[in-house]
Design a protein around this motif. Structure first.
Motif, PDB file in Angstrom:
ATOM      1  N   HIS A 169      49.818  50.426 100.368  1.00 26.93           N
ATOM      2  CA  HIS A 169      51.185  50.950 100.303  1.00 26.93           C
ATOM      3  C   HIS A 169      51.948  50.337  99.126  1.00 26.93           C
ATOM      4  O   HIS A 169      52.603  51.054  98.349  1.00 26.93           O
ATOM      5  CB  HIS A 169      51.908  50.659 101.627  1.00 26.93           C
ATOM      6  CG  HIS A 169      53.296  51.214 101.682  1.00 26.93           C
ATOM      7  ND1 HIS A 169      54.416  50.456 101.431  1.00 26.93           N
ATOM      8  CD2 HIS A 169      53.750  52.470 101.946  1.00 26.93           C
ATOM      9  CE1 HIS A 169      55.491  51.213 101.548  1.00 26.93           C
ATOM     10  NE2 HIS A 169      55.125  52.434 101.861  1.00 26.93           N
ATOM     11  N   ASP A 170      51.841  49.011  98.961  1.00 30.80           N
ATOM     12  CA  ASP A 170      52.531  48.345  97.857  1.00 30.80           C
ATOM     13  C   ASP A 170      51.983  48.792  96.509  1.00 30.80           C
ATOM     14  O   ASP A 170      52.753  49.044  95.555  1.00 30.80           O
ATOM     15  CB  ASP A 170      52.384  46.827  97.990  1.00 30.80           C
ATOM     16  CG  ASP A 170      53.173  46.261  99.161  1.00 30.80           C
ATOM     17  OD1 ASP A 170      54.119  46.932  99.618  1.00 30.80           O
ATOM     18  OD2 ASP A 170      52.834  45.157  99.617  1.00 30.80           O
ATOM     19  N   ALA A 171      50.672  48.891  96.397  1.00 29.57           N
ATOM     20  CA  ALA A 171      50.062  49.292  95.129  1.00 29.57           C
ATOM     21  C   ALA A 171      50.489  50.688  94.722  1.00 29.57           C
ATOM     22  O   ALA A 171      50.760  50.945  93.543  1.00 29.57           O
ATOM     23  CB  ALA A 171      48.543  49.215  95.235  1.00 29.57           C
ATOM     24  N   ALA A 172      50.557  51.596  95.669  1.00 29.95           N
ATOM     25  CA  ALA A 172      50.965  52.971  95.365  1.00 29.95           C
ATOM     26  C   ALA A 172      52.392  53.032  94.849  1.00 29.95           C
ATOM     27  O   ALA A 172      52.755  53.934  94.089  1.00 29.95           O
ATOM     28  CB  ALA A 172      50.815  53.842  96.603  1.00 29.95           C
ATOM     29  N   HIS A 173      53.213  52.071  95.260  1.00 31.83           N
ATOM     30  CA  HIS A 173      54.600  52.003  94.782  1.00 31.83           C
ATOM     31  C   HIS A 173      54.736  51.122  93.550  1.00 31.83           C
ATOM     32  O   HIS A 173      55.855  50.873  93.079  1.00 31.83           O
ATOM     33  CB  HIS A 173      55.507  51.493  95.905  1.00 31.83           C
ATOM     34  CG  HIS A 173      55.778  52.517  96.962  1.00 31.83           C
ATOM     35  ND1 HIS A 173      56.831  53.416  96.892  1.00 31.83           N
ATOM     36  CD2 HIS A 173      55.107  52.823  98.101  1.00 31.83           C
ATOM     37  CE1 HIS A 173      56.815  54.208  97.954  1.00 31.83           C
ATOM     38  NE2 HIS A 173      55.761  53.875  98.706  1.00 31.83           N
ATOM     39  N   GLY A 174      53.599  50.634  93.016  1.00 33.87           N
ATOM     40  CA  GLY A 174      53.635  49.844  91.791  1.00 33.87           C
ATOM     41  C   GLY A 174      54.145  48.444  91.979  1.00 33.87           C
ATOM     42  O   GLY A 174      54.699  47.851  91.045  1.00 33.87           O
ATOM     43  N   LYS A 232      50.857  43.173  86.656  1.00 36.38           N
ATOM     44  CA  LYS A 232      49.454  43.275  86.272  1.00 36.38           C
ATOM     45  C   LYS A 232      48.810  44.557  86.777  1.00 36.38           C
ATOM     46  O   LYS A 232      48.005  45.179  86.070  1.00 36.38           O
ATOM     47  CB  LYS A 232      48.687  42.053  86.791  1.00 36.38           C
ATOM     48  CG  LYS A 232      49.066  40.767  86.095  1.00 36.38           C
ATOM     49  CD  LYS A 232      48.614  39.518  86.847  1.00 36.38           C
ATOM     50  CE  LYS A 232      47.139  39.289  86.710  1.00 36.38           C
ATOM     51  NZ  LYS A 232      46.749  37.970  87.298  1.00 36.38           N
ATOM     52  N   LEU A 233      49.134  44.960  88.001  1.00 43.32           N
ATOM     53  CA  LEU A 233      48.505  46.148  88.580  1.00 43.32           C
ATOM     54  C   LEU A 233      48.806  47.388  87.743  1.00 43.32           C
ATOM     55  O   LEU A 233      47.906  48.160  87.399  1.00 43.32           O
ATOM     56  CB  LEU A 233      48.979  46.337  90.021  1.00 43.32           C
ATOM     57  CG  LEU A 233      48.366  47.505  90.792  1.00 43.32           C
ATOM     58  CD1 LEU A 233      48.120  47.120  92.253  1.00 43.32           C
ATOM     59  CD2 LEU A 233      49.264  48.735  90.738  1.00 43.32           C
ATOM     60  N   LEU A 234      50.078  47.581  87.411  1.00 41.81           N
ATOM     61  CA  LEU A 234      50.458  48.761  86.627  1.00 41.81           C
ATOM     62  C   LEU A 234      49.929  48.670  85.197  1.00 41.81           C
ATOM     63  O   LEU A 234      49.507  49.671  84.621  1.00 41.81           O
ATOM     64  CB  LEU A 234      51.981  48.910  86.612  1.00 41.81           C
ATOM     65  CG  LEU A 234      52.636  49.345  87.920  1.00 41.81           C
ATOM     66  CD1 LEU A 234      54.163  49.317  87.782  1.00 41.81           C
ATOM     67  CD2 LEU A 234      52.181  50.754  88.313  1.00 41.81           C
TER      68      LEU A 234
END
Length: 396
Positions: free
Chosen positions: A256-261, A178-180
């Protein structure tokens, strides 16, 4: 849960939704800078019967922009901006009033069209949804030259179905989470289609500003900037311990997790609403004494519309509240829990009026709102007895 590589989540976002719906009604404005906001109706020419459109430069009032066409956005106009300020940037833009009943109608149309192809949908508002495409027939079809050929085909079918049902375009991002997908649906607007895998993150996502990540707001963005982290790639390269020191354990790890997708959230097909509300921003500031009658009428209308929303969605509520924004932008809220749940407009109006009596009414108002919380599914049979309505409904 399926492995990440087998999961395909789409985020569908209608393009400039309110404005696009209005352009269906007024096709002569297609390609023009158009702003949606305010309540004034479009006048008709007495001789020809043709609509006479107001220009933004002629507007005087306190309204704000709800949305704008892409030509207007190119002039610096954006949602949430005051109409008077927008008039300085785009004086020749056309101004059209809001018509939420029409927007809700088209919202139902596009969601129904999507559900005919992919029924696992998470409703995120009037103009956007998440869709779990993992089990949709055709998703696994591939082409040696394009491993995501099946994904693109299904997404293209959804876009075509939305256009056939509504005459409107949408933008879709399809990724493993969902984030990406939320991020990608905005990459090729309008009428975009972006398919992205985890291996594409360094090339497609890392060069983007950190503010593009849903969940990084203005304050976090400013703080990241002071730490020298302006792009998603820079954020991805940061030590998780460094981020946790500056943002706390939980949010730092999420950054950190969001930046790595990375995002394991499922598509949630049903979520009970916590509250329903109705509010209105006035064309001009209204005084509780000088404009008492007008405010009283508007207050009653808000309560009636809130009751209609509860009826349509099948809820009753126990706690009613009000929201006031004064001419100095100070906001005051009040709430009260009723003896029994209701969706009766008169009962809502009565108890909202009691809330109003506890709020300061000594200066002009910009906004008035009514809210119902403590929602439960029901038909209203346990509502307050009629003798509570013997009281007069307080005005301002």
């Amino acid at each position: 849960m399926k492995p990440l590589t087998l999961r395909w989540i789409a985020h569908l976002d209608m393009d400039a939704f309110y404005a696009s719906v209005e352009l269906l009604r007024y096709p002569q404005l297609k390609g023009e800078a158009v702003v949606i906001g305010g309540r004034r109706r479009v006048a008709l020419d007495e001789a020809s019967g043709e609509p006479v459109f107001e220009r933004l430069r002629d507007y005087a009032g306190r309204g704000v922009i709800t949305t704008a066409t892409y030509p207007a956005r190119a002039m610096g106009v954006h949602s949430g901006m005051g109409l008077m300020k927008a008039a300085q940037l785009a004086p020749d833009a056309y101004l059209l009033p809001l018509d939420f009943d029409r927007y809700r109608h088209f919202s139902r149309l596009f969601k129904s069209a999507v559900a005919s192809i992919a029924p696992v949908i998470e409703d995120r508002g009037i103009d956007e949804i998440y869709i779990d495409l993992s089990e949709v027939p055709g998703m696994q079809a591939s082409d040696p030259a394009d491993p995501c050929a099946g994904v693109r085909d299904v997404a293209a079918r959804i876009k075509a179905a939305v256009r056939a049902a509504t005459g409107l375009s949408c933008s879709i991002g399809v990724t493993p989470n969902k984030l990406l997908s939320k991020l990608c649906s905005d990459l090729e607007k309008p009428d975009g289609l972006t398919v992205l895998t985890a291996s594409d993150v360094p090339a497609r996502i890392w060069p983007l500003p950190v503010a593009r990540v849903n969940g990084i707001g203005p304050k976090a963005n400013e703080r990241l900037h002071t730490l020298g982290l302006d792009t998603i790639g820079q954020l991805a390269a940061a030590d998780p311990a460094f981020l946790q020191r500056h943002f706390g354990t939980r949010y730092g790890q999420w950054l950190h997790d969001a930046a790595h997708g990375r995002d394991e959230r499922p598509v949630v097909t049903w979520r009970e609403p916590k509250s329903l509300s109705r509010e209105t921003t006035f064309e001009r500031d209204l005084h509780p004494r000088e404009d008492r009658l007008q405010l009283g009428q508007l207050f009653t209308q808000l309560c009636e519309r809130l009751a209609d929303d509860l009826q349509r969605k099948g809820y009753v509520g126990r706690t009613v509240g009000i929201k006031l924004r004064y001419d100095d932008f100070h906001i005051v809220t009040r709430s009260i829990t009723m003896p029994a749940a209701t969706r009766d407009p008169q009962v809502i109006r009565l108890w909202a009026g009691r809330c109003l009596k506890t709020a300061p009414l000594d200066r002009r108002l910009r906004l008035l709102g009514v809210k119902m919380e403590g929602l439960i599914k029901g038909d209203g049979r346990a509502e307050l007895e009629a003798d509570h309505l013997g009281e007069s409904l307080p005005l301002f």
